[in-house]
Each structure stands twice: as C-alpha cells, then as structure tokens.
Design a protein around this motif. Structure first.
Motif, PDB file in Angstrom:
ATOM      1  N   UNK A   1       0.810  -1.170  -0.122  1.00 33.47           N
ATOM      2  CA  UNK A   1      -0.186  -0.075   0.183  1.00 33.47           C
ATOM      3  C   UNK A   1       0.757   1.328  -0.010  1.00 33.47           C
ATOM      4  N   UNK A   2       1.867   1.369   0.792  1.00 30.97           N
ATOM      5  CA  UNK A   2       2.793   2.291   0.961  1.00 30.97           C
ATOM      6  C   UNK A   2       3.810   2.508  -0.410  1.00 30.97           C
ATOM      7  N   UNK A   3       4.107   1.477  -0.919  1.00 29.07           N
ATOM      8  CA  UNK A   3       5.144   1.611  -2.021  1.00 29.07           C
ATOM      9  C   UNK A   3       4.192   1.891  -3.464  1.00 29.07           C
ATOM     10  N   UNK A   4       3.001   1.180  -3.766  1.00 30.17           N
ATOM     11  CA  UNK A   4       2.495   1.281  -4.841  1.00 30.17           C
ATOM     12  C   UNK A   4       0.995   1.614  -4.686  1.00 30.17           C
ATOM     13  N   UNK A   5       0.789   2.871  -4.187  1.00 31.04           N
ATOM     14  CA  UNK A   5      -0.760   3.250  -3.603  1.00 31.04           C
ATOM     15  C   UNK A   5      -1.608   3.289  -5.000  1.00 31.04           C
ATOM     16  N   UNK A   6      -0.955   3.591  -6.093  1.00 28.46           N
ATOM     17  CA  UNK A   6      -1.725   4.093  -7.248  1.00 28.46           C
ATOM     18  C   UNK A   6      -2.367   2.806  -7.820  1.00 28.46           C
ATOM     19  N   UNK A   7      -1.698   1.579  -7.619  1.00 30.84           N
ATOM     20  CA  UNK A   7      -2.136   0.415  -8.010  1.00 30.84           C
ATOM     21  C   UNK A   7      -3.728   0.225  -7.403  1.00 30.84           C
TER      22      UNK A   7
ATOM     23  N   UNK B   1      -7.952   1.755  -9.058  1.00 28.98           N
ATOM     24  CA  UNK B   1      -9.100   0.758  -9.123  1.00 28.98           C
ATOM     25  C   UNK B   1     -10.315   1.207  -8.290  1.00 28.98           C
ATOM     26  N   UNK B   2     -10.029   2.097  -7.816  1.00 32.42           N
ATOM     27  CA  UNK B   2     -11.300   2.892  -6.675  1.00 32.42           C
ATOM     28  C   UNK B   2     -11.206   2.141  -5.542  1.00 32.42           C
ATOM     29  N   UNK B   3      -9.837   1.609  -5.052  1.00 31.69           N
ATOM     30  CA  UNK B   3      -9.963   1.066  -3.696  1.00 31.69           C
ATOM     31  C   UNK B   3      -9.470   2.191  -2.661  1.00 31.69           C
ATOM     32  N   UNK B   4     -10.020   1.684  -1.376  1.00 28.83           N
ATOM     33  CA  UNK B   4      -9.434   2.747  -0.185  1.00 28.83           C
ATOM     34  C   UNK B   4      -8.496   2.034   0.319  1.00 28.83           C
ATOM     35  N   UNK B   5      -7.488   2.479   0.726  1.00 26.36           N
ATOM     36  CA  UNK B   5      -6.421   1.930   1.286  1.00 26.36           C
ATOM     37  C   UNK B   5      -6.703   1.805   2.966  1.00 26.36           C
ATOM     38  N   UNK B   6      -6.571   0.687   3.607  1.00 30.56           N
ATOM     39  CA  UNK B   6      -6.719   0.922   5.209  1.00 30.56           C
ATOM     40  C   UNK B   6      -5.995   1.794   5.759  1.00 30.56           C
ATOM     41  N   UNK B   7      -6.502   2.514   6.751  1.00 28.62           N
ATOM     42  CA  UNK B   7      -5.852   3.567   7.507  1.00 28.62           C
ATOM     43  C   UNK B   7      -5.361   3.004   8.871  1.00 28.62           C
ATOM     44  N   UNK B   8      -5.645   2.239   9.440  1.00 28.15           N
ATOM     45  CA  UNK B   8      -5.363   1.432  10.928  1.00 28.15           C
ATOM     46  C   UNK B   8      -5.314   0.112  10.829  1.00 28.15           C
TER      47      UNK B   8
ATOM     48  N   UNK C   1      -8.024  12.400   8.075  1.00 24.31           N
ATOM     49  CA  UNK C   1      -7.466  12.346   6.874  1.00 24.31           C
ATOM     50  C   UNK C   1      -7.907  11.086   6.073  1.00 24.31           C
ATOM     51  N   UNK C   2      -8.058  11.408   4.733  1.00 20.30           N
ATOM     52  CA  UNK C   2      -8.533  10.275   3.831  1.00 20.30           C
ATOM     53  C   UNK C   2      -7.938   9.051   3.735  1.00 20.30           C
ATOM     54  N   UNK C   3      -8.443   8.164   3.224  1.00 23.34           N
ATOM     55  CA  UNK C   3      -8.109   6.759   3.286  1.00 23.34           C
ATOM     56  C   UNK C   3      -6.862   6.736   2.452  1.00 23.34           C
ATOM     57  N   UNK C   4      -6.530   7.551   1.379  1.00 24.38           N
ATOM     58  CA  UNK C   4      -5.589   7.542   0.437  1.00 24.38           C
ATOM     59  C   UNK C   4      -4.488   8.452   0.580  1.00 24.38           C
ATOM     60  N   UNK C   5      -4.254   9.114   1.811  1.00 23.83           N
ATOM     61  CA  UNK C   5      -3.129  10.144   2.011  1.00 23.83           C
ATOM     62  C   UNK C   5      -1.817   9.674   2.298  1.00 23.83           C
ATOM     63  N   UNK C   6      -1.561   8.429   2.269  1.00 19.91           N
ATOM     64  CA  UNK C   6      -0.398   7.782   2.314  1.00 19.91           C
ATOM     65  C   UNK C   6       0.210   7.898   3.808  1.00 19.91           C
ATOM     66  N   UNK C   7      -0.690   7.994   4.861  1.00 30.04           N
ATOM     67  CA  UNK C   7      -0.432   7.669   6.319  1.00 30.04           C
ATOM     68  C   UNK C   7      -0.933   6.540   6.671  1.00 30.04           C
ATOM     69  N   UNK C   8      -0.239   5.301   7.136  1.00 34.97           N
ATOM     70  CA  UNK C   8      -1.027   4.169   7.766  1.00 34.97           C
ATOM     71  C   UNK C   8      -0.606   3.852   9.265  1.00 34.97           C
ATOM     72  N   UNK C   9      -1.573   4.065  10.032  1.00 35.65           N
ATOM     73  CA  UNK C   9      -1.270   3.861  11.473  1.00 35.65           C
ATOM     74  C   UNK C   9      -1.430   2.283  11.980  1.00 35.65           C
TER      75      UNK C   9
END
Ligand code: ATP
Length: 273
Positions: A35-41, A45-52, A151-159
C-alpha cells in the motif's frame, strides 16, 4: 524528561529478515508495505487503502519489530509513540501530542505512525482501571479518533497500533475506517523459536557446541523478546568469564537467569483485574 517523551521519527533499518517466524503476520503486513510503495495500483481501481491496522499479541512477540520492518521494507519514515506515554502526561498535553504526531506524519507521506500499548489510551470510555485522570485519557482518545477520521484513506499515512489487550479497547477505535484490520501474533512454536535463535545468534561468536535446535527445545513458552534477552545475556556471561567464545553452558545460565526474571516479574505484576 522531555527527551524521553519526544516523538521518534526514525528511518527504520529493520527488514523482514530480522523477523523470524510469524509467517502469517508477515504475509499480512506485506500488503501494508505494498500500500505504501504502490498506492496508485489500489487507488486507480477505486480501492480505499486501510488507515489503521491493529497488531494483537502477547508481550514480546514482535509487534514493534514487525511495525518497524514494515517501515524499513517500504522505506518510509516511522513515527512512534507509546500509549502509556500519552496518559502519563500533564493535563491537556496528551491530545496535543496526538495532534502533533499526526501533523508530522502527514508532512512526510508516505509514512507510518506506530502507537504501542494503544490500550493505555484506548480503553473503553468509562472504565478507568487506574488512578489516572480519566478525563485526560478520554481527551487523548477523542483526539486520536478525530485524527483517524480527519485524513482520507489514500493520503499515504498508515497507522499501526499494538496491544495485548484487544478486549478492553473502546469499540469506537475498531469501527470501519479506523483500526478495522487486525493481525494476530502468537508466541513462537519450537521451530519458530529455533528461527528466532538463529537471528539473535548471528552477531555472536559461538563455540561449536551451541545448537539452535537444542536451545529452542529448552525454551518452551518463551517469546521472541525472551530469546533475544537470553542470547545477549549468554554473551555477557561468557565475557564476564573471559571466554573467547559463547558456549552452550552460557546459554543455560542465561536461560535460568531469564526464567528467574520472568518469575519475579509475574509476582510483582499481579493481575490487575
Ligand atoms: P511488547 O508487547 O512488550 O511491547 P512487542 O510484541 O512489541 O512487545 P518487540 O518489542 O517487537 O515485542 O520485541 C522485542 C524484541 O524481541 C525485538 O526487538 C527482537 O529483538 C525480539 N523479537 C521478538 N519477536 C521476534 C521475532 N519474531 N523474530 C526475531 N526477534 C524477535
């Protein structure tokens, strides 16, 4: 001291090769690395990357280690704080520390925030279980919830957060969009203990009679942290005896010492509830 309370922002040099065993947990956190390295993938596709992501497991099973390995593998900055640090603070400080932690992580995206012992702040509201000011802890928890939602799900911060008491966590923390993913870490099996021994024997100068297989057999119920402890303790014992190499008998002495420490601890730290 203020130095001790300072938020740590480090480049983590830990990688998955430092993490032995924990095969399933590693597979799951590898997805976080991606998720951190290739978020655009994902976002294309319209996916929301998990935040926590909540790391759940007994003390010393490698929760902090695996969080650092995620940062190391993804080559992103690692901002960490301990839940117990938040609640030990003066009134009003906990919430502002949380705000500051998220602000700094957002300035350095992609990045990881790691909150150790999240149960210290994240205990379900209304159950204080201690002498600390409950209001202060609740303010801190509310700020944490606000930040997670802010913060949005795709801002690049993962907790990533760690706990050995998932049962006491406030349900609000576990809602979708917050810590909705859980990764479980267990105490190592005998084979896994052998792998962990191999990692921690790497830096030592060993005599020929030291066999990771035997050490694993003789340490049932030990955590990764206990094993790391034994290995270093064995080297200290050997050095004290002015040995040229660390021998099998040094490991046995070290094991007895660590077992003694564990017994003392479990006597001092009587069950709280
Ligand atoms: P706690 O709940 O007490 O905070 P934890 O689960 O976060 O513990 P760590 O702090 O990650 O545990 O582990 C402590 C040390 O134990 C690590 O720095 C590492 O040296 C060793 N260790 C633990 N698990 C492993 C493992 N699976 N492989 C290699 N070393 C390990």
């Amino acid at each position: 001291s203020t130095a001790k309370l300072a938020t740590k922002d480090t480049k983590s040099s830990v990688t998955f090769k430092d993490v032995a065993g924990l095969k399933e947990a590693k597979i799951e956190v590898m997805e976080v690395v991606d998720f951190l390295k290739n978020p655009e993938m994902y976002t294309e596709l319209g996916a929301k990357i998990p935040k926590g992501v909540l790391l759940v497991g007994p003390p010393g099973t490698g929760k902090t280690l695996i969080a650092k390995a995620v940062a190391g593998e993804a080559r992103v900055p690692f901002f960490s704080m301990s839940g117990s640090e938040f609640v030990e603070m003066f009134v009003g400080v906990g919430a502002s520390r949380v705000r500051d932690l998220f602000k700094r992580a957002k300035e350095k995206t992609p990045s990881i925030i790691f909150i150790d012992e999240i149960d210290a702040v994240g205990r379900s509201r209304g159950k204080s279980g201690g002498f600390q000011s409950n209001d202060e802890r609740e303010n801190t928890l509310n700020q944490l919830l606000t930040e997670l939602d802010g913060f949005g799900p795709n801002t690049g911060v993962i907790v990533l957060a760690a706990t050995n008491r998932p049962d006491v966590l406030d349900k609000a923390l576990l809602r979708p969009g917050r810590f909705d993913r859980h990764i479980y870490l267990e105490l190592p099996t005998k084979d896994e203990r052998e792998e962990i021994f191999k990692v921690h024997l790497r830096p030592l100068k060993l005599a020929g009679d030291v066999k990771p297989h035997d050490l694993a057999k003789l340490s049932p119920g030990f955590s990764g942290a206990d094993i790391a402890n034994i290995c270093n303790e064995a080297a200290l014992i050997a050095a004290r005896k002015k040995e040229k190499k660390v021998h099998s008998h040094d490991f046995m002495d070290a094991r007895d010492r660590v077992v003694g420490g564990m017994e003392r601890k479990s006597k001092i730290i009587a069950p709280k509830e």
